[in-house]
Design a protein around this motif. Structure first.
Motif, PDB file in Angstrom:
ATOM      1  N   ILE A 202       0.837  -1.204   0.000  1.00 30.89           N
ATOM      2  CA  ILE A 202       0.000   0.000   0.000  1.00 30.89           C
ATOM      3  C   ILE A 202       0.868   1.250   0.000  1.00 30.89           C
ATOM      4  CG2 ILE A 202      -1.679   1.322   1.336  1.00 30.89           C
ATOM      5  CD1 ILE A 202      -2.802  -1.355   2.339  1.00 30.89           C
ATOM      6  N   ALA A 203       1.966   1.205   0.751  1.00 31.95           N
ATOM      7  CA  ALA A 203       2.879   2.355   0.796  1.00 31.95           C
ATOM      8  C   ALA A 203       3.444   2.646  -0.592  1.00 31.95           C
ATOM      9  CB  ALA A 203       4.013   2.084   1.786  1.00 31.95           C
ATOM     10  N   LEU A 204       3.863   1.600  -1.292  1.00 31.43           N
ATOM     11  CA  LEU A 204       4.370   1.774  -2.655  1.00 31.43           C
ATOM     12  C   LEU A 204       3.271   2.284  -3.587  1.00 31.43           C
ATOM     13  CD1 LEU A 204       6.540  -1.473  -3.007  1.00 31.43           C
ATOM     14  CD2 LEU A 204       7.369   0.872  -2.760  1.00 31.43           C
ATOM     15  N   GLY A 205       2.035   1.816  -3.380  1.00 28.63           N
ATOM     16  CA  GLY A 205       0.907   2.292  -4.178  1.00 28.63           C
ATOM     17  C   GLY A 205       0.666   3.776  -3.970  1.00 28.63           C
ATOM     18  N   LEU A 206       0.773   4.237  -2.735  1.00 28.76           N
ATOM     19  CA  LEU A 206       0.598   5.656  -2.441  1.00 28.76           C
ATOM     20  C   LEU A 206       1.687   6.495  -3.096  1.00 28.76           C
ATOM     21  CD1 LEU A 206      -0.404   5.452   1.339  1.00 28.76           C
ATOM     22  CD2 LEU A 206      -1.887   6.090  -0.567  1.00 28.76           C
ATOM     23  N   ILE A 207       2.912   5.977  -3.079  1.00 34.96           N
ATOM     24  CA  ILE A 207       4.020   6.684  -3.734  1.00 34.96           C
ATOM     25  C   ILE A 207       3.781   6.763  -5.234  1.00 34.96           C
ATOM     26  CG2 ILE A 207       6.487   6.603  -4.254  1.00 34.96           C
ATOM     27  CD1 ILE A 207       6.880   5.278  -1.506  1.00 34.96           C
ATOM     28  N   LEU A 208       3.302   5.662  -5.818  1.00 33.76           N
ATOM     29  CA  LEU A 208       3.017   5.627  -7.258  1.00 33.76           C
ATOM     30  C   LEU A 208       1.934   6.644  -7.611  1.00 33.76           C
ATOM     31  CD1 LEU A 208       3.473   4.252 -10.020  1.00 33.76           C
ATOM     32  CD2 LEU A 208       1.720   2.595  -9.383  1.00 33.76           C
ATOM     33  N   MET A 209       0.877   6.711  -6.811  1.00 31.23           N
ATOM     34  CA  MET A 209      -0.194   7.677  -7.059  1.00 31.23           C
ATOM     35  C   MET A 209       0.313   9.112  -6.926  1.00 31.23           C
ATOM     36  SD  MET A 209      -2.875   6.055  -7.949  1.00 31.23           S
ATOM     37  CE  MET A 209      -4.080   7.365  -7.779  1.00 31.23           C
ATOM     38  N   THR A 210       1.209   9.337  -5.979  1.00 29.31           N
ATOM     39  CA  THR A 210       1.783  10.676  -5.805  1.00 29.31           C
ATOM     40  C   THR A 210       2.611  11.078  -7.018  1.00 29.31           C
ATOM     41  OG1 THR A 210       1.875  10.337  -3.403  1.00 29.31           O
ATOM     42  CG2 THR A 210       3.225  12.115  -4.316  1.00 29.31           C
ATOM     43  N   LEU A 211       3.397  10.138  -7.532  1.00 30.74           N
ATOM     44  CA  LEU A 211       4.192  10.398  -8.738  1.00 30.74           C
ATOM     45  C   LEU A 211       3.291  10.718  -9.914  1.00 30.74           C
ATOM     46  CD1 LEU A 211       6.922  10.366 -10.244  1.00 30.74           C
ATOM     47  CD2 LEU A 211       6.628   7.911 -10.562  1.00 30.74           C
ATOM     48  N   SER A 212       2.221   9.941 -10.082  1.00 26.47           N
ATOM     49  CA  SER A 212       1.272  10.183 -11.172  1.00 26.47           C
ATOM     50  C   SER A 212       0.595  11.536 -11.012  1.00 26.47           C
ATOM     51  CB  SER A 212       0.231   9.068 -11.201  1.00 26.47           C
ATOM     52  OG  SER A 212      -0.693   9.270 -12.247  1.00 26.47           O
ATOM     53  N   LEU A 213       0.232  11.887  -9.773  1.00 29.31           N
ATOM     54  CA  LEU A 213      -0.395  13.185  -9.503  1.00 29.31           C
ATOM     55  C   LEU A 213       0.535  14.329  -9.859  1.00 29.31           C
ATOM     56  CD1 LEU A 213      -2.676  14.915  -8.242  1.00 29.31           C
ATOM     57  CD2 LEU A 213      -1.556  14.584  -6.012  1.00 29.31           C
ATOM     58  N   PHE A 214       1.816  14.186  -9.529  1.00 32.45           N
ATOM     59  CA  PHE A 214       2.798  15.233  -9.829  1.00 32.45           C
ATOM     60  C   PHE A 214       2.891  15.476 -11.343  1.00 32.45           C
ATOM     61  CE2 PHE A 214       7.207  16.294 -11.000  1.00 32.45           C
ATOM     62  CZ  PHE A 214       7.326  17.528 -10.361  1.00 32.45           C
TER      63      PHE A 214
END
Length: 228
Positions: A202-214
């Motif tokens: 889940i932590a990696l998923g949140l990081i991935l979503m943050t990268l996509s959002l950026f």
């Protein structure tokens, strides 16, 4: 979820070497494949949207079929082509980032073509008449179309990038999800989930979503400036 969020923040600020390697590989694969898909797909999409010729309908149907190609089918195709018994085995591209990029370009380009073709088909007739009235040749007419499609091109790129960064089937088959070499965020999440390490997944998923959002924020800001 709170624990996963705290762990993702801790991972980012700890500058974990493996995480940075995964992020770097993810960015390289996603950005490169989406840019190449855009460079290939936009001209073809505009051409299909503007031109009327025998066989155009067949090409459009074929492209729309390819838009729905399952990633695992694409991955299997490239695996067979570049594996030890494949015709391109001498290139030694299997389980490399380069083949991951190639596979993603094949997956994403039809999506770019389809979206551009649909958009250009609606504006082609008046623009073609305007270009004809101005005495424009084929090259200038194409540039005029590109200028009219700038906002759409950025929107299509966001779609292509989102497709690339979320892909897991093809990249895991041709890349092998090898640590420190071809592991990307989606395959890392899958690995951690299979191991039962849901918090890290889940932590990696949140990081991935943050990268996509950026990336989406940056592209949206550029779109906003161009639309003024």
């Amino acid at each position: 979820m709170r624990t996963a969020f705290q762990k993702s923040v801790a991972l980012i600020f700890s500058a974990d070497r493996e995480l940075l390697n995964i992020l770097g590989t993810t960015a390289r694969v996603s950005l490169t494949s989406s840019v190449f898909a855009l460079l290939i797909g936009v001209p073809i999409g505009i051409w299909l949207g503007v031109c009327r010729f025998r066989g155009r309908g067949v090409l459009v149907v074929v492209n729309r079929t390819l838009m729905g190609m399952p990633p695992v089918v694409c991955g299997l195709l490239f695996y067979l082509l570049f594996s030890g018994v494949g015709p391109f085995r001498h290139l030694e591209l299997l389980f490399t980032v380069r083949l991951m990029i190639i596979a993603q370009v094949v997956l994403i380009t039809p999506i770019v073509i389809g979206n551009m073709e649909t958009y250009v088909s609606d504006i082609a007739t008046p623009l073609r008449e305007t270009a004809k009235g101005l005495g424009f040749g084929g090259g200038k007419t194409f540039l005029l179309l590109v200028n009219e499609c700038v906002y759409q091109i950025f929107s299509v790129y966001l779609l292509a990038f989102a497709r690339a960064i979320a892909e897991v089937g093809a990249v895991s088959m041709v890349g092998g999800a090898i640590a420190w070499k071809t592991n990307v965020m989606t395959t890392a999440i899958m690995q951690q989930t299979n191991r039962g390490n849901f918090t890290l997944g889940i932590a990696l998923g949140l990081i991935l979503m943050t990268l996509s959002l950026f990336v989406n924020i940056v592209i949206s800001l550029i779109q906003g400036r161009l639309s003024r």
